[in-house]
Design a protein around this motif. Structure first.
Motif, mmCIF file in Angstrom:
data_model
loop_
_atom_site.group_PDB
_atom_site.id
_atom_site.type_symbol
_atom_site.label_atom_id
_atom_site.label_comp_id
_atom_site.label_asym_id
_atom_site.label_seq_id
_atom_site.Cartn_x
_atom_site.Cartn_y
_atom_site.Cartn_z
ATOM 1 N N GLU A 71 0.701 -1.102 0.079
ATOM 2 C CA GLU A 71 0.077 -0.127 0.016
ATOM 3 C C GLU A 71 0.962 1.191 0.004
ATOM 4 O OE1 GLU A 71 -2.464 -0.209 3.336
ATOM 5 O OE2 GLU A 71 -3.623 -2.029 2.598
ATOM 6 N N GLU A 72 1.874 1.163 0.909
ATOM 7 C CA GLU A 72 2.725 2.346 0.873
ATOM 8 C C GLU A 72 3.565 2.527 -0.505
ATOM 9 O OE1 GLU A 72 3.623 2.348 5.518
ATOM 10 O OE2 GLU A 72 5.129 2.732 4.285
ATOM 11 N N LEU A 82 1.415 4.211 -2.828
ATOM 12 C CA LEU A 82 1.415 5.961 -2.511
ATOM 13 C C LEU A 82 2.616 6.469 -2.990
ATOM 14 C CD1 LEU A 82 0.025 5.960 1.344
ATOM 15 C CD2 LEU A 82 -1.414 6.474 -0.671
ATOM 16 N N ARG A 125 0.612 5.205 8.413
ATOM 17 C CA ARG A 125 -0.325 4.960 7.332
ATOM 18 C C ARG A 125 -1.551 5.923 7.286
ATOM 19 N NH1 ARG A 125 0.434 -0.290 7.964
ATOM 20 N NH2 ARG A 125 -1.583 -0.652 8.615
ATOM 21 N N LYS A 126 -2.255 5.920 8.302
ATOM 22 C CA LYS A 126 -3.437 6.665 8.557
ATOM 23 C C LYS A 126 -3.078 8.177 8.358
ATOM 24 C CE LYS A 126 -6.784 3.899 10.828
ATOM 25 N NZ LYS A 126 -7.926 4.112 11.466
ATOM 26 N N GLU A 152 -0.587 9.532 6.705
ATOM 27 C CA GLU A 152 -0.280 9.722 5.294
ATOM 28 C C GLU A 152 -1.417 9.638 4.569
ATOM 29 O OE1 GLU A 152 2.419 10.867 2.909
ATOM 30 O OE2 GLU A 152 3.132 10.243 4.900
ATOM 31 N N GLU A 153 -2.539 9.086 4.746
ATOM 32 C CA GLU A 153 -3.688 9.117 3.943
ATOM 33 C C GLU A 153 -4.541 10.363 4.174
ATOM 34 O OE1 GLU A 153 -6.212 5.644 5.172
ATOM 35 O OE2 GLU A 153 -4.632 4.276 4.203
ATOM 36 N N LYS A 154 -4.275 10.790 5.533
ATOM 37 C CA LYS A 154 -5.113 11.888 5.655
ATOM 38 C C LYS A 154 -4.412 13.141 4.984
ATOM 39 C CE LYS A 154 -7.320 11.240 10.095
ATOM 40 N NZ LYS A 154 -7.162 11.773 11.610
#
Length: 184
Positions: free
Chosen positions: A16-17, A20, A62-63, A65-67
């Motif tokens: 996932e990363e 990104l 991760r969260k 980074e998503e935000k």
């Protein structure tokens, strides 16, 4: 078996990363990805507790980074809280459950109290629920029954002494009469 699942999760996190990385800021993302891969290699040497702690940290990153990506994309980052029902909605739902699904119904003092306090107000307890409430009041026992009857009598005396021809007041009087007839 559990260790294999954890490794798969860590690999998925890395994948996932990696996705990104290709979308935004390649240089920084690649560096972060490399650090994550190094950490994953070191995971094999860690105890179960240390591994869980590391997984929590990675998830938090991760969260975050998503935000950040959502903000950059111009999308609002907001948690939707479940809608909380008001006291009126809960009380009317309680009454409906009593009439339609008695096996799922459970007595709740706060709901009964709310209903008894607001039963004369047509806006808070609509007519369709008032007829159910009258059936509910038939089973009213103990001091709740006595106090409800005393309050209804006191309200009736108060409204009889007033000379106003307010339609709202007449509706309340009608409801009070019905309650008095039922409880007498």
């Amino acid at each position: 078996m559990k260790e294999l699942k954890r490794r798969k999760k860590l690999k998925q996190c890395g994948a996932e990363e990696e996705q990104l990385v290709h979308k935004t800021e390649p240089k920084k993302k690649k560096q972060k990805l490399e650090r994550t891969k190094k950490v994953e290699e070191e995971v094999e040497d860690l105890t179960a507790e240390e591994r869980r702690t590391l997984e929590r940290k990675l998830k938090k990153e991760r969260k975050k980074e998503e935000k950040k990506l959502m903000r950059e994309a111009g999308m609002a980052v907001r948690k939707e809280e479940p809608k909380k029902l008001s006291g009126a909605e809960l009380a009317l739902e309680y009454l409906a459950r009593w009439s339609k699904k008695p096996n799922e119904w459970k007595f709740q003092k706060t709901r009964q109290t709310w209903l008894l306090l607001h039963m004369y107000d047509k806006e808070k307890v609509p007519d369709e629920y008032f007829s159910i409430l009258l059936d509910y009041l038939e089973g009213l026992q103990g001091s709740a029954r006595e106090v409800t009857m005393q309050k209804a009598e006191a309200l009736m005396k108060e409204y009889d002494s007033s000379d106003t021809e307010d339609p709202g007041l007449l509706e309340k009087c009608e409801r009070i009469r019905k309650v008095l007839q039922l409880l007498s």
